[in-house]
Each structure stands twice: as C-alpha cells, then as structure tokens.
Design a protein around this motif. Structure first.
Motif, short mmCIF file in Angstrom:
data_model
loop_
_atom_site.label_atom_id
_atom_site.label_comp_id
_atom_site.label_asym_id
_atom_site.label_seq_id
_atom_site.Cartn_x
_atom_site.Cartn_y
_atom_site.Cartn_z
N ASP A 1 6.63 13.31 -0.27
CA ASP A 1 8.09 13.37 -0.46
C ASP A 1 8.76 12.00 -0.39
O ASP A 1 9.98 11.91 -0.23
CB ASP A 1 8.71 14.28 0.61
CG ASP A 1 8.12 15.68 0.58
OD1 ASP A 1 7.75 16.13 -0.52
OD2 ASP A 1 8.02 16.32 1.65
N LEU A 2 7.98 10.93 -0.50
CA LEU A 2 8.51 9.59 -0.36
C LEU A 2 9.62 9.29 -1.37
O LEU A 2 9.48 9.58 -2.56
CB LEU A 2 7.37 8.57 -0.54
CG LEU A 2 7.77 7.09 -0.51
CD1 LEU A 2 8.21 6.69 0.90
CD2 LEU A 2 6.59 6.23 -0.96
N GLU A 3 10.71 8.73 -0.87
CA GLU A 3 11.77 8.17 -1.72
C GLU A 3 11.89 6.70 -1.37
O GLU A 3 12.08 6.35 -0.20
CB GLU A 3 13.08 8.91 -1.50
CG GLU A 3 13.05 10.37 -1.96
CD GLU A 3 14.41 11.04 -1.84
OE1 GLU A 3 15.40 10.33 -1.52
OE2 GLU A 3 14.48 12.26 -2.04
N GLY B 1 -0.49 10.01 -9.25
CA GLY B 1 -0.41 11.45 -9.18
C GLY B 1 -0.15 12.00 -7.80
O GLY B 1 0.12 13.19 -7.66
N PHE B 2 -0.23 11.13 -6.78
CA PHE B 2 -0.05 11.59 -5.41
C PHE B 2 1.40 11.46 -4.95
O PHE B 2 1.90 12.32 -4.22
CB PHE B 2 -0.97 10.80 -4.49
CG PHE B 2 -0.98 11.25 -3.06
CD1 PHE B 2 -1.32 12.56 -2.73
CD2 PHE B 2 -0.66 10.38 -2.03
CE1 PHE B 2 -1.33 12.98 -1.41
CE2 PHE B 2 -0.68 10.79 -0.71
CZ PHE B 2 -1.01 12.09 -0.41
N GLN B 3 2.07 10.37 -5.35
CA GLN B 3 3.44 10.12 -4.94
C GLN B 3 4.27 9.78 -6.19
O GLN B 3 4.25 8.64 -6.67
CB GLN B 3 3.50 8.96 -3.94
CG GLN B 3 2.81 9.26 -2.61
CD GLN B 3 2.65 8.02 -1.75
OE1 GLN B 3 1.88 7.13 -2.07
NE2 GLN B 3 3.39 7.96 -0.65
N GLU C 1 6.54 6.22 -10.64
CA GLU C 1 7.69 5.85 -11.47
C GLU C 1 8.06 4.38 -11.28
O GLU C 1 8.38 3.67 -12.24
CB GLU C 1 8.89 6.74 -11.11
CG GLU C 1 8.71 8.20 -11.52
CD GLU C 1 9.80 9.09 -10.96
OE1 GLU C 1 10.80 8.54 -10.43
OE2 GLU C 1 9.66 10.32 -11.04
N ALA C 2 8.01 3.90 -10.04
CA ALA C 2 8.35 2.51 -9.78
C ALA C 2 7.34 1.56 -10.42
O ALA C 2 7.71 0.53 -11.00
CB ALA C 2 8.42 2.26 -8.27
N ILE C 3 6.06 1.90 -10.34
CA ILE C 3 5.02 1.04 -10.92
C ILE C 3 5.13 1.01 -12.44
O ILE C 3 4.88 -0.02 -13.08
CB ILE C 3 3.63 1.51 -10.45
CG1 ILE C 3 3.46 1.13 -8.98
CG2 ILE C 3 2.52 0.90 -11.30
CD1 ILE C 3 2.21 1.67 -8.35
N ALA D 1 0.86 -1.19 0.00
CA ALA D 1 0.00 0.00 0.00
C ALA D 1 0.89 1.23 0.00
O ALA D 1 1.88 1.30 0.72
CB ALA D 1 -0.91 0.00 1.22
N ALA D 2 0.52 2.22 -0.80
CA ALA D 2 1.39 3.38 -0.97
C ALA D 2 1.43 4.28 0.26
O ALA D 2 2.47 4.86 0.57
CB ALA D 2 0.95 4.18 -2.19
#
Length: 282
Positions: free
Chosen positions: A63-65, A85-87, A92-94, A32-33
């Motif tokens: 700001d998650l990395e 659009g939120f993170q 990018e990873a998905i 879960a994101a």
C-alpha cells in the motif's frame, strides 16, 4: 512527464530532503523498495553505500504511497532495487525516470507465476544478492573486490540458513502449512512442504464462507494444529479457522517490513521455529 518529475524533485529539495553534501559523500546512493532489498543492498555494499528504504519498518509495502522527498530520492539515486509488480507506486515512479539505474530483481530467476515473495527462499535471495553486487561493483569500481567478497560472505550465510531449514523440516509429522494469505509458496516449495491458503496473493482479499469451510476441512482432515497469519495482517481470519478446528493461530512472517532491531536472519529463524512447532518436527 519529465517536467513534472523535475518539479517534484525541486519541491522536495526545497522542503528539506537530503542536501547536496549528504548525497555527494562518495558512497553509492541506493534506493531499496522494501526491507529484503534494503537488507541485501546493505549487506553487499557495506560502508560503500547509502541505502534508503522506501517502506518504513513495520509498514505494509503493498500500500506504499511515495512522498515528494522519496520521489526526489529516486531521481538522485545511483541504483534503485525493486521488484516489479509488487508495489504499483514504485513501478509508476520508475517508469517516469532513467531506466538504466533501476534493477528489477524479478528478472534474476523465473518467478512462480504471480507470486512475488521470492526473498523467502534463501537460495533465490543469494542469487539476487549476487546480481545486486554486480550492479554495485559497476557503480563503484574501486570497491568492486570488497563488494564481491561481501556477496560471497552473504551467500555463505544464506547457504547455512538453507541448511538449517532443510535439517529442521526434514522429519515432521505434518507437511501442510495453513496460512491466511498465499505468501509462502517459495518457502514451502523449497523445503518440500504444501501451502494451504485461505485467500490468494492479495492480503486484502476477503474469502467467502465456502472457502473458509474448505480450508477448515483440509486442516481438520490433515491434523493441522496451527493456522498461520502474517505479522502485518489482521489475525482474525486465521483465528476463525483455528477456532473452527480446535487449533491455535500463530505468526509466520513474510519479511515484507520487519520491525527495528530485527534482521532477515532473526526473522527467518523465528519462522523456522514456528514451522517446526506447527508441523511436529523432530
């Protein structure tokens, strides 16, 4: 890109992330994101799922990395629940992995423009939970009946919460909710309130002096007694506007990353209490 992703997953595994026995325990592996999506996945999946939240408790999700171990977890997951659009890091990873296991909750119902904070509306969150249940039931057919039953239970609890908000905000002296950041559009729209935000959807946006004066004027003209700030954002802006009009500053929590020991229901009920106090509700 595929080779790069596999290399990241291998490095993470060798570095000590969850081993094969832990991942192959018969449960559906869900990533879960951020918190509301973790909450829904756990409530609906129960003991048939293992849920990893990419955003630690109390952290700002925008700001998650992602760490290498988290990238590996995305690769290994049976289901990834996120909101496109939120993170940006999650998007990018998905984009680099199998899209078939990714579930974008932004597609459950039309969003309000660019505002992603859909989970602050309990009715919309119930619709998201139903769709998560469908995905989990497909991933674990033997438990499909129990998963759907848990989804119905959660929907009932969210319906009760919706009723509490409707009743609690029905008779108030004021209807304007002044916030430092435009994060509460779904909540205010659901219950007939008006959000007046000092800044837009980006919590890092710095307002100009004229913006602050304009919001302060609206707040003063409408008899606003409370300027809200978010739990994960500095209160300085709200405190500035509050001082300008002789009001107080208080927390309204967007539930993006709740602290340990809190739940969606406890935080939402705390929000209701804060709104009732600020709006002079009977």
């Amino acid at each position: 890109m595929r080779g790069w992703w596999a290399a990241v997953a291998l490095v993470a595994a060798l570095a000590g992330c969850a081993g094969p026995a832990e991942r192959d325990d018969g449960r559906v592996q869900v990533v879960a994101a951020f918190y509301p999506l973790q909450f829904v996945s756990e409530q609906v999946g129960g003991d048939r799922v293992r849920v990893e939240n990419l955003t630690r408790a109390g952290a700002e999700p925008h700001d998650l990395e992602l760490r290498p171990s988290q990238l590996a977890g995305l690769e290994d997951a049976d289901l990834v629940v996120y909101l496109r659009g939120f993170q940006p890091a999650v998007d990018e990873a998905i984009d680099l992995q199998d899209k078939g296991k990714a579930f974008d909750v932004a597609g459950v119902q039309p969003l309000r423009g660019a505002d992603p904070h859909v989970w602050l509306d309990p009715v919309r969150l119930a619709a998201i939970a139903d769709r998560v249940a469908e995905r989990l039931a497909a991933a674990d057919p033997d438990a499909a009946g129990a998963i759907r039953e848990r989804a119905r239970t959660l929907a009932t609890r969210l319906e009760e919460l919706d009723g509490e908000f409707r009743d609690g905000l029905a008779d108030c002296r004021r209807r304007e909710v002044v916030t430092s950041h435009e994060a509460f559009g779904y909540l205010t729209a659901r219950y007939g309130l008006t959000q007046v935000a000092v800044t837009g959807l980006n919590p890092d946006e710095e307002p100009g002096p004229q913006q602050v004066r304009d919001v302060a004027k609206v707040a003063r003209d409408r008899g606003v007694t409370t300027i809200f700030f978010e739990s994960l954002v500095s209160p300085k802006l709200s405190e500035t506007v509050a001082r300008e009009i002789g009001a107080k500053a208080a927390v309204l929590d967007p539930l993006e990353g709740v602290e340990d020991g809190e739940t969606y229901f406890t935080v939402m009920r705390a929000n209701l209490a804060a709104l009732r106090d600020a709006l002079g509700c009977r």
